[in-house]
Design an enzyme around this catalytic site. Structure first.
Site, mmCIF file in Angstrom:
data_model
loop_
_atom_site.group_PDB
_atom_site.id
_atom_site.type_symbol
_atom_site.label_atom_id
_atom_site.label_comp_id
_atom_site.label_asym_id
_atom_site.label_seq_id
_atom_site.Cartn_x
_atom_site.Cartn_y
_atom_site.Cartn_z
ATOM 1 N N ARG A 72 0.510 -1.111 0.424
ATOM 2 C CA ARG A 72 -0.051 0.101 -0.187
ATOM 3 C C ARG A 72 0.867 1.619 -0.301
ATOM 4 N NH1 ARG A 72 -4.134 -1.649 -1.869
ATOM 5 N NH2 ARG A 72 -5.694 -3.151 -0.086
ATOM 6 N N ALA A 84 -10.431 -8.063 -0.291
ATOM 7 C CA ALA A 84 -11.741 -6.519 -0.494
ATOM 8 C C ALA A 84 -11.056 -5.772 -2.160
ATOM 9 C CB ALA A 84 -11.205 -5.311 1.147
ATOM 10 N N GLU A 101 -14.895 -10.471 -5.657
ATOM 11 C CA GLU A 101 -13.092 -9.852 -5.242
ATOM 12 C C GLU A 101 -12.295 -11.583 -4.449
ATOM 13 O OE1 GLU A 101 -12.130 -7.235 -5.224
ATOM 14 O OE2 GLU A 101 -13.217 -5.960 -5.526
ATOM 15 N N GLU A 105 -8.666 -11.837 -6.045
ATOM 16 C CA GLU A 105 -7.420 -11.796 -4.859
ATOM 17 C C GLU A 105 -6.777 -12.996 -4.192
ATOM 18 O OE1 GLU A 105 -8.020 -7.305 -3.937
ATOM 19 O OE2 GLU A 105 -7.739 -8.020 -2.614
ATOM 20 N N GLU A 153 -1.361 -5.678 -6.674
ATOM 21 C CA GLU A 153 -1.893 -7.723 -6.858
ATOM 22 C C GLU A 153 -1.308 -8.228 -7.354
ATOM 23 O OE1 GLU A 153 -6.350 -6.897 -8.272
ATOM 24 O OE2 GLU A 153 -7.098 -5.891 -6.296
#
Length: 215
Positions: A72, A84, A101, A105, A153
């Site tokens: 992040r 998320a 999601e 993910e 990701e």
């Protein structure tokens, strides 16, 4: 004789907005400036316009949570999180978005879904509302069905961790992602109550600013 205390509940209102303008048109979200009346005062506030998001606390057959680690940039950290994503597809149901999601993910699907908790991330500055689901009965998908991840990701790392270990790490200051912390602590409380607090997966979400007219 004193009256019984009112239920502990946030009060949703329709504000008296006299003017609203977009002062920053961003790639992901905008900033708007609202002028509104509040009990005789005229106030001006900037608001980050956010579509809201969903998150999934996926629990395996042992009750351990499936976590992902993702970079992040705003906080310059590789954070442990739960799957998320934004509610940025017009008309997409929140449950469908959560299922999408989880697949994209974490490369899994789930048989059983329920609502764990709803919350506002930072109501003093943005209108983001998040709904966290609990998903159980997990099934890994075939390689051919996996989502091709890119950007941050593409570097996602997966790990399963007991709820108690997550809670301890959060309380000791080793974990910082708000959704993970809220989900883990809420799930531990729900688990101790034999999951009786869970709500149906299709429960209304009137607190979401963009869904109040639809309930």
């Amino acid at each position: 004789m004193t009256s019984a205390p009112r239920a502990l509940r946030d009060e949703l209102v329709t504000p008296s907005v006299t003017s609203s303008e977009v002062v920053f048109d961003g790639a992901v979200w905008d900033v708007r400036r609202d002028t509104f009346d509040l009990e005789g005062q005229t106030l001006v506030r900037e608001v980050v316009d956010h579509p809201g998001a969903v998150a999934v606390l996926a629990l395996d057959e042992h009750g351990d949570a499936l976590l992902i680690r993702q970079y992040r940039h705003p906080v310059a950290a590789h954070e442990w999180e739960i799957p998320a994503g934004l509610l940025d597809i017009a008309g997409e149901d929140p449950l469908v978005a959560a299922q999408r999601e989880l697949l994209e993910e974490a490369d899994v699907t789930a048989d059983h879904w329920a609502v764990l908790v709803d919350y506002f991330t930072s109501p003093g500055g943005l209108d983001e509302a998040i709904r966290v689901y609990v998903a159980r009965g997990l099934h890994p998908v075939a390689e051919s069905q996996r989502h091709e991840r890119d950007g941050e990701e593409a570097l996602i790392v997966h790990r399963t961790v007991p709820l108690d270990e997550i809670a301890e790490a959060a309380l000791s200051g080793d974990l910082h992602n708000s959704t993970l912390i809220i989900a883990a602590l809420a799930a531990r409380s729900a688990r101790d109550g034999e999951w009786s607090s869970l709500r149906p997966a299709d429960s209304p979400w009137p607190a979401h600013p963009g869904r109040r007219s639809t309930g």
